[in-house]
Design an enzyme around this catalytic site. Structure first.
Site, mmCIF file in Angstrom:
data_model
loop_
_atom_site.group_PDB
_atom_site.id
_atom_site.type_symbol
_atom_site.label_atom_id
_atom_site.label_comp_id
_atom_site.label_asym_id
_atom_site.label_seq_id
_atom_site.Cartn_x
_atom_site.Cartn_y
_atom_site.Cartn_z
ATOM 1 N N ARG A 261 4.703 1.198 -9.183
ATOM 2 C CA ARG A 261 5.097 0.665 -7.873
ATOM 3 C C ARG A 261 4.348 -0.625 -7.552
ATOM 4 O O ARG A 261 4.730 -1.354 -6.669
ATOM 5 C CB ARG A 261 4.874 1.722 -6.768
ATOM 6 C CG ARG A 261 5.948 2.796 -6.789
ATOM 7 C CD ARG A 261 5.687 3.871 -5.770
ATOM 8 N NE ARG A 261 4.556 4.688 -6.138
ATOM 9 C CZ ARG A 261 4.064 5.666 -5.385
ATOM 10 N NH1 ARG A 261 4.622 5.945 -4.222
ATOM 11 N NH2 ARG A 261 3.047 6.376 -5.793
ATOM 12 N N LYS B 229 14.327 1.223 4.862
ATOM 13 C CA LYS B 229 12.965 1.629 5.206
ATOM 14 C C LYS B 229 12.041 0.436 5.064
ATOM 15 O O LYS B 229 12.246 -0.412 4.205
ATOM 16 C CB LYS B 229 12.566 2.718 4.204
ATOM 17 C CG LYS B 229 11.109 2.999 4.088
ATOM 18 C CD LYS B 229 10.827 3.890 2.886
ATOM 19 C CE LYS B 229 10.275 3.132 1.699
ATOM 20 N NZ LYS B 229 9.931 3.955 0.552
ATOM 21 N N THR C 182 8.808 9.018 3.235
ATOM 22 C CA THR C 182 10.158 8.443 3.106
ATOM 23 C C THR C 182 11.205 9.536 3.277
ATOM 24 O O THR C 182 12.198 9.390 4.009
ATOM 25 C CB THR C 182 10.298 7.781 1.713
ATOM 26 O OG1 THR C 182 9.262 6.819 1.574
ATOM 27 C CG2 THR C 182 11.649 7.142 1.515
HETATM 28 C C1 R5P Z 1 9.325 3.592 -3.177
HETATM 29 O O1 R5P Z 1 10.094 2.861 -2.601
HETATM 30 C C2 R5P Z 1 9.755 4.842 -3.878
HETATM 31 O O2 R5P Z 1 11.048 4.771 -4.342
HETATM 32 C C3 R5P Z 1 9.633 6.054 -2.965
HETATM 33 O O3 R5P Z 1 10.564 5.958 -1.906
HETATM 34 C C4 R5P Z 1 8.245 6.146 -2.423
HETATM 35 O O4 R5P Z 1 7.310 5.942 -3.418
HETATM 36 C C5 R5P Z 1 8.020 7.479 -1.783
HETATM 37 O O5 R5P Z 1 6.743 7.487 -1.246
HETATM 38 P P1 R5P Z 1 6.376 8.460 -0.079
HETATM 39 O O6 R5P Z 1 6.765 9.844 -0.508
HETATM 40 O O7 R5P Z 1 4.886 8.300 0.084
HETATM 41 O O8 R5P Z 1 7.115 8.011 1.145
#
Ligand code: R5P
Length: 296
Positions: free
Chosen positions: A99, A195, A230
């Site tokens: 990421r 988001k 998310t």
């Molecule tokens: C980032 O955009 C990835 O696709 C996931 O949406 C993200 O890593 C999820 O992270 P979290 O569970 O901390 O929201």
């Protein structure tokens, strides 16, 4: 000719179950390795059979504790090289740091790229990942890599459920490609949310959107669930707008702390993932997918 005739599998400590499943599918021996920690916490590794002139498939995902899982992977690769392996394939279903594929703020370390460089420098000839967060981490790193897509396996899982008027939902724009594929495979509509993550605090805000999903079953798809923030926002919005049942699926169920509880508490009926990261929600195995690419 069977290209796997001279292959052996080496499993790191983060992927033992997946490695055994893969070995059984491929009919390939798993090499015993002795892992120990010295009293000061340093890692000791010793292969207990010869790797000379073997094609060595090292299976090691790198979820938390990612730094020690990565060190283990680097040591396994480099030691296999020094012991005369003729080819080294690193199977790293979840690639830590992917990421951080660029500097989002000036001065940030592009750690995803450094990880790929280290895989190359340690001696991997090829890396196999699964739904790597961003392939850009391999850019300018002179190494062969294959990124597999686990979405068809996730779609197969949902095909077996009696879903009512399903709709696949991506919780952010980054999951649009994956969500679209699952929706196509389930032959159902698709929608996505937007988001934003605060680059300083990490706080997640999902924009309100009218999804028109009253009475439908919703499948929310993402590559990774880390803190669950998310997914919680997406599930919450789906429930608020009258969805019937909301299912959550991802490839890499990192599930930090009480992420699973938060998602279920937000109203999700179930949460599933793959054995990229071992956990009790990891009910889909990646072994057949990885085996098929290794066979070819
Ligand atoms: C980032 O955009 C990835 O696709 C996931 O949406 C993200 O890593 C999820 O992270 P979290 O569970 O901390 O929201």
């Amino acid at each position: 000719m069977n290209t796997l005739n001279d292959a052996v599998i080496v499993t790191g400590s983060a992927s033992q179950l997946l490695a055994i499943r893969l070995a059984r599918l491929l009919g390939v021996e798993v090499v015993p390795v002795s892992f120990k920690l010295f009293p000061d916490g340093e890692l000791y590794i010793r292969f207990l059979s010869s790797l000379k002139e073997r094609r060595v498939i090292i299976v090691q995902s790198t979820p938390p504790p990612q730094n020690s899982n990565l060190i283990e992977l680097f040591f396994l690769i480099n030691s296999a090289l020094e012991q005369g392996a003729k080819e080294i394939i690193a199977v790293v279903p979840y690639l830590a740091y992917a990421r951080q594929d660029k500097a989002f703020l000036p001065g940030e370390a592009v750690s995803g790229r450094y990880v790929c460089r280290m895989l190359k420098d340690c001696g991997a000839d090829m890396v196999i990942t699964v739904n790597v967060h961003n392939k850009r981490v391999f850019e300018n790193v002179d190494i062969a890599f294959i990124d597999l897509n686990a979405m068809p396996l996730i779609a197969d899982y949902f095909k077996k459920l009696p879903l009512k008027n399903p709709l696949v939902l991506a919780p952010d724009k980054g999951a649009v490609e994956e969500g679209t594929l699952v929706a196509n495979l389930l032959n159902c509509p698709f929608a996505f949310l937007e988001k934003e993550r605060n680059k300083y605090t990490g706080e997640i805000v999902t924009k309100e959107k009218d999804l028109d999903i009253e009475g439908r079953d919703i499948v929310v798809i993402d590559d990774i669930i880390s803190t669950g923030g998310t997914m919680v926002n997406a599930v919450f919005m789906a429930v608020k707008q009258g969805a019937r049942d909301v299912y959550v699926a991802c490839v890499h169920p990192i599930l930090v702390g009480d992420a699973r509880l938060k998602i279920l508490n937000a109203g999700a009926k179930d949460l599933i993932g793959t054995d990229s990261v071992p956990s009790d929600v990891s009910i889909i195995s990646l072994a057949p997918l990885i085996a098929s690419v290794l066979r070819s």
